[in-house]
Design a protein around this motif. Structure first.
Motif, short mmCIF file in Angstrom:
data_model
loop_
_atom_site.label_atom_id
_atom_site.label_comp_id
_atom_site.label_asym_id
_atom_site.label_seq_id
_atom_site.Cartn_x
_atom_site.Cartn_y
_atom_site.Cartn_z
N MET A 1 86.41 62.87 -40.33
CA MET A 1 87.49 62.50 -41.21
C MET A 1 86.98 62.59 -42.64
N HIS A 2 86.69 63.78 -43.06
CA HIS A 2 86.13 64.05 -44.38
C HIS A 2 87.12 63.63 -45.46
N ALA A 24 78.46 60.46 -46.38
CA ALA A 24 77.64 59.24 -46.40
C ALA A 24 78.38 58.10 -45.70
N PHE A 25 79.65 57.97 -46.03
CA PHE A 25 80.49 56.95 -45.41
C PHE A 25 80.47 57.11 -43.89
N GLU A 26 80.63 58.34 -43.43
CA GLU A 26 80.66 58.62 -41.99
C GLU A 26 79.30 58.38 -41.35
N ARG A 27 78.22 58.71 -42.05
CA ARG A 27 76.88 58.48 -41.50
C ARG A 27 76.62 56.99 -41.27
N TYR A 28 77.07 56.17 -42.21
CA TYR A 28 76.92 54.73 -42.05
C TYR A 28 77.71 54.23 -40.84
N LEU A 29 78.96 54.68 -40.73
CA LEU A 29 79.77 54.26 -39.58
C LEU A 29 79.12 54.67 -38.27
N THR A 83 88.33 47.35 -35.07
CA THR A 83 89.04 48.32 -34.23
C THR A 83 89.22 49.63 -34.99
N LYS A 84 89.57 49.53 -36.24
CA LYS A 84 89.75 50.71 -37.09
C LYS A 84 88.44 51.49 -37.24
N LEU A 88 87.37 55.33 -35.66
CA LEU A 88 86.83 56.41 -36.49
C LEU A 88 85.44 56.83 -36.02
N ALA A 89 84.60 55.87 -35.68
CA ALA A 89 83.24 56.17 -35.22
C ALA A 89 83.27 56.95 -33.91
N LYS A 90 84.17 56.59 -33.01
CA LYS A 90 84.29 57.33 -31.74
C LYS A 90 84.74 58.77 -31.99
N GLY A 91 85.62 58.96 -32.95
CA GLY A 91 86.06 60.30 -33.31
C GLY A 91 84.91 61.14 -33.87
#
Length: 141
Positions: A1-2, A24-29, A83-84, A88-91
């Motif tokens: 989810m860029h 970076a946001f996604e790497r943390y998640l 939950t949110k 996103l992390a599962k995606g």
């Protein structure tokens, strides 16, 4: 989810501004997700160690994730995906595994290299391209 947008606190004030969050946001998640999946409590220092960044950098990003309602975190307590955030992390995990599977099974890339490359590509690949990869993998089982 860029390119996810979240609201974040501006240091020293109550005004809020929009921040554009990407890789970076996604790497943390993802890191929080992986630690949580392992059954361990997620702490700032665990994230810092995993990502090779400082504790203050992690604290700043965790604050942003809290503001975006992706995680919960009480100061000096554990960090948990909401939950949110979990959705996103599962995606992101699905993207990673799909790309890795394509590299290993179709292109014959070594698993370790495929994992590293998938980790980079998952943050920039479009959902449309990912769908095509999934379609290809399913048709060529």
């Amino acid at each position: 989810m860029h390119g996810v947008h979240i609201r974040a606190r501006v240091p020293g004030g109550e005004k809020r501004r929009r921040l554009r969050m990407g890789g970076a946001f996604e790497r943390y998640l993802e890191t929080i997700y992986e630690i949580q999946l392992g059954g361990d409590a997620v702490r700032v220092k665990d994230i810092a160690t995993s990502l090779g960044v400082s504790n203050p950098s992690v604290s700043e990003m965790v604050d942003r994730l809290v503001d975006g309602e992706y995680v919960t975190h009480d100061k000096y307590q554990h960090i948990k995906l909401t939950t949110k955030g979990l959705r996103l992390a599962k995606g992101l995990d699905r993207k990673h595994e799909t790309i890795k599977q394509f590299f290993v099974n179709v292109l014959g890339v070594d698993e370790e290299l495929a994992d590293r490359d998938a980790c980079e590509i998952e943050h920039v690949i479009s959902d449309r391209t990912l769908d095509k990869l999934v379609e290809y993998l399913e048709e060529n089982r």
